[in-house]
Design an enzyme around this catalytic site. Sequence first.
Site, PDB file in Angstrom:
ATOM      1  N   CYS A  59      -0.896  -3.175   1.617  1.00 34.65           N
ATOM      2  CA  CYS A  59      -1.520  -1.851   1.710  1.00 34.65           C
ATOM      3  C   CYS A  59      -2.392  -1.572   0.487  1.00 34.65           C
ATOM      4  O   CYS A  59      -3.452  -0.943   0.600  1.00 34.65           O
ATOM      5  CB  CYS A  59      -0.453  -0.771   1.880  1.00 34.65           C
ATOM      6  SG  CYS A  59       0.505  -0.997   3.403  1.00 34.65           S
ATOM      7  N   THR A  60      -1.972  -2.060  -0.659  1.00 34.34           N
ATOM      8  CA  THR A  60      -2.766  -1.893  -1.875  1.00 34.34           C
ATOM      9  C   THR A  60      -4.051  -2.700  -1.770  1.00 34.34           C
ATOM     10  O   THR A  60      -5.135  -2.200  -2.092  1.00 34.34           O
ATOM     11  CB  THR A  60      -1.943  -2.309  -3.111  1.00 34.34           C
ATOM     12  OG1 THR A  60      -0.789  -1.458  -3.188  1.00 34.34           O
ATOM     13  CG2 THR A  60      -2.759  -2.201  -4.388  1.00 34.34           C
TER      14      THR A  60
END
Length: 145
Positions: free
Chosen positions: A45-46
């Site tokens: 997600c980062t």
Amino acid sequence: MPLAVGTDAPAFTAKDTNGNTVSLSDLRGKTVVLYFYPKDDTPGCTKQACSFRDAQSQYQGKDIVILGVSADDEVSHQAFTQKYDLNFPLLADTDKSLIKAFDVDGGGYAKRVTYVIDPNGKITHVDTSVNTTTHASDVLAALGL
């Protein structure tokens, strides 16, 4: 199964990172990149969020709005945004109403799916095979930019 290309995007209203209300109806006339992701501050997600951050200059001036959506709350979104200097809003979907409306429920979290919604509110592109590292440029390519 995600919503199909050519269908109307479900109307929504949600709070963003800073507590502002964001409604799809307020974004008419713009292309909306609505990307769902499982959880703030996790490796994939980062990478995905940072790909949009790093490509922001390529999106500017094209009437494109980028919105990330997860079931995390505003406090989590604020910390994630500050930690990685994100330059676009994240929507807090704590009741999972957007996750359900866009059919991306992964059992308590959002599946990694991206919708491109045209200026009239129609879904023009759905990406269910997201490469988190190149996602922002992949979306630009899908838009023909």
